[in-house]
Design a protein around this motif. Sequence first.
Motif, PDB file in Angstrom:
ATOM      1  N   LEU A  75     -29.139  15.687   2.719  1.00 51.89           N
ATOM      2  CA  LEU A  75     -27.695  15.910   2.820  1.00 51.89           C
ATOM      3  C   LEU A  75     -27.235  15.855   4.274  1.00 51.89           C
ATOM      4  CD1 LEU A  75     -27.338  18.818   0.235  1.00 51.89           C
ATOM      5  CD2 LEU A  75     -26.839  16.386  -0.113  1.00 51.89           C
ATOM      6  N   GLU A  76     -28.058  16.359   5.171  1.00 52.25           N
ATOM      7  CA  GLU A  76     -27.735  16.346   6.598  1.00 52.25           C
ATOM      8  C   GLU A  76     -27.641  14.916   7.135  1.00 52.25           C
ATOM      9  OE1 GLU A  76     -26.574  18.231   9.953  1.00 52.25           O
ATOM     10  OE2 GLU A  76     -27.275  19.363   8.221  1.00 52.25           O
ATOM     11  N   ALA A  77     -28.403  14.004   6.549  1.00 58.83           N
ATOM     12  CA  ALA A  77     -28.403  12.608   6.991  1.00 58.83           C
ATOM     13  C   ALA A  77     -27.048  11.938   6.777  1.00 58.83           C
ATOM     14  CB  ALA A  77     -29.493  11.820   6.272  1.00 58.83           C
ATOM     15  N   THR A  78     -26.228  12.483   5.889  1.00 55.19           N
ATOM     16  CA  THR A  78     -24.896  11.900   5.692  1.00 55.19           C
ATOM     17  C   THR A  78     -24.048  12.024   6.958  1.00 55.19           C
ATOM     18  OG1 THR A  78     -23.995  13.958   4.779  1.00 55.19           O
ATOM     19  CG2 THR A  78     -24.914  12.364   3.210  1.00 55.19           C
ATOM     20  N   GLY A  79     -24.409  12.954   7.827  1.00 56.79           N
ATOM     21  CA  GLY A  79     -23.677  13.111   9.090  1.00 56.79           C
ATOM     22  C   GLY A  79     -23.709  11.848   9.933  1.00 56.79           C
ATOM     23  N   TYR A  80     -24.810  11.092   9.873  1.00 56.98           N
ATOM     24  CA  TYR A  80     -24.881   9.828  10.614  1.00 56.98           C
ATOM     25  C   TYR A  80     -23.823   8.846  10.117  1.00 56.98           C
ATOM     26  CZ  TYR A  80     -29.367  11.492  12.355  1.00 56.98           C
ATOM     27  OH  TYR A  80     -30.346  12.229  12.956  1.00 56.98           O
ATOM     28  N   LEU A  81     -23.564   8.873   8.822  1.00 49.93           N
ATOM     29  CA  LEU A  81     -22.536   7.981   8.271  1.00 49.93           C
ATOM     30  C   LEU A  81     -21.150   8.394   8.761  1.00 49.93           C
ATOM     31  CD1 LEU A  81     -23.858   7.816   4.605  1.00 49.93           C
ATOM     32  CD2 LEU A  81     -24.238   6.171   6.446  1.00 49.93           C
ATOM     33  N   TYR A  82     -20.870   9.701   8.714  1.00 53.17           N
ATOM     34  CA  TYR A  82     -19.561  10.193   9.162  1.00 53.17           C
ATOM     35  C   TYR A  82     -19.331   9.868  10.639  1.00 53.17           C
ATOM     36  CZ  TYR A  82     -20.192  13.168   4.999  1.00 53.17           C
ATOM     37  OH  TYR A  82     -20.434  13.645   3.762  1.00 53.17           O
ATOM     38  N   VAL A 104     -28.009   1.214   6.861  1.00 50.15           N
ATOM     39  CA  VAL A 104     -28.473   0.774   5.539  1.00 50.15           C
ATOM     40  C   VAL A 104     -29.749   1.526   5.162  1.00 50.15           C
ATOM     41  CG1 VAL A 104     -29.446  -1.191   4.271  1.00 50.15           C
ATOM     42  CG2 VAL A 104     -27.347  -1.477   5.599  1.00 50.15           C
ATOM     43  N   MET A 105     -30.647   1.696   6.127  1.00 56.82           N
ATOM     44  CA  MET A 105     -31.887   2.431   5.848  1.00 56.82           C
ATOM     45  C   MET A 105     -31.596   3.893   5.489  1.00 56.82           C
ATOM     46  SD  MET A 105     -34.565   0.656   8.561  1.00 56.82           S
ATOM     47  CE  MET A 105     -35.013   2.170   9.231  1.00 56.82           C
ATOM     48  N   ILE A 106     -30.634   4.496   6.155  1.00 54.95           N
ATOM     49  CA  ILE A 106     -30.266   5.877   5.843  1.00 54.95           C
ATOM     50  C   ILE A 106     -29.706   5.962   4.426  1.00 54.95           C
ATOM     51  CG2 ILE A 106     -28.631   7.723   6.393  1.00 54.95           C
ATOM     52  CD1 ILE A 106     -28.964   6.896   9.357  1.00 54.95           C
ATOM     53  N   VAL A 107     -28.790   5.068   4.098  1.00 59.82           N
ATOM     54  CA  VAL A 107     -28.178   5.085   2.763  1.00 59.82           C
ATOM     55  C   VAL A 107     -29.228   4.810   1.688  1.00 59.82           C
ATOM     56  CG1 VAL A 107     -26.515   3.908   1.264  1.00 59.82           C
ATOM     57  CG2 VAL A 107     -25.878   4.489   3.607  1.00 59.82           C
ATOM     58  N   VAL A 108     -30.101   3.837   1.918  1.00 58.77           N
ATOM     59  CA  VAL A 108     -31.153   3.533   0.945  1.00 58.77           C
ATOM     60  C   VAL A 108     -32.065   4.745   0.781  1.00 58.77           C
ATOM     61  CG1 VAL A 108     -33.222   2.119   0.562  1.00 58.77           C
ATOM     62  CG2 VAL A 108     -31.074   1.038   1.245  1.00 58.77           C
ATOM     63  N   GLY A 109     -32.398   5.410   1.865  1.00 61.49           N
ATOM     64  CA  GLY A 109     -33.228   6.609   1.786  1.00 61.49           C
ATOM     65  C   GLY A 109     -32.585   7.700   0.962  1.00 61.49           C
ATOM     66  N   ILE A 110     -31.284   7.900   1.160  1.00 70.79           N
ATOM     67  CA  ILE A 110     -30.548   8.920   0.388  1.00 70.79           C
ATOM     68  C   ILE A 110     -30.557   8.538  -1.090  1.00 70.79           C
ATOM     69  CG2 ILE A 110     -28.274   9.911  -0.026  1.00 70.79           C
ATOM     70  CD1 ILE A 110     -27.795   9.708   3.035  1.00 70.79           C
TER      71      ILE A 110
END
Length: 115
Positions: A75-82, A104-110
């Motif tokens: 959930l914390e990784a969504t901060g990179y998107l914001y 893309v790697m972050i989103v795929v990981g999520i």
Amino acid sequence: MTQAQLPYVLLYLCSTFLASVSQVLLKKAALREHKTLLEEYTDWRVILGYGLFVGCTLLTMLAYKGVPLNVGPVLEATGYLYVTIFGVTIFHEKMNPKKIAALVMIVVGIIIYAL
């Protein structure tokens, strides 16, 4: 994820979003010219930004009452998107292929973790 965990997950995502907003406030304050060191640290953006960080820490601690510890970092990784969205829209930062690949790697990981 169970139905009982959903409010805590949403609280965690809200906390992450607000932490990203506070980063924007701090960057906006850093880009301004200040006459003195005191003015730099008493800028309303700095005070609000750090206040949001403290509030987000408390919200995250509350969210962990219902969010499993292994889900928090996802959930914390969504901060990179914001932060990326804010950077492009507010600060007019440019996206390059490396940044896009990283997102893309972050989103795929999520997504993989969610499945």
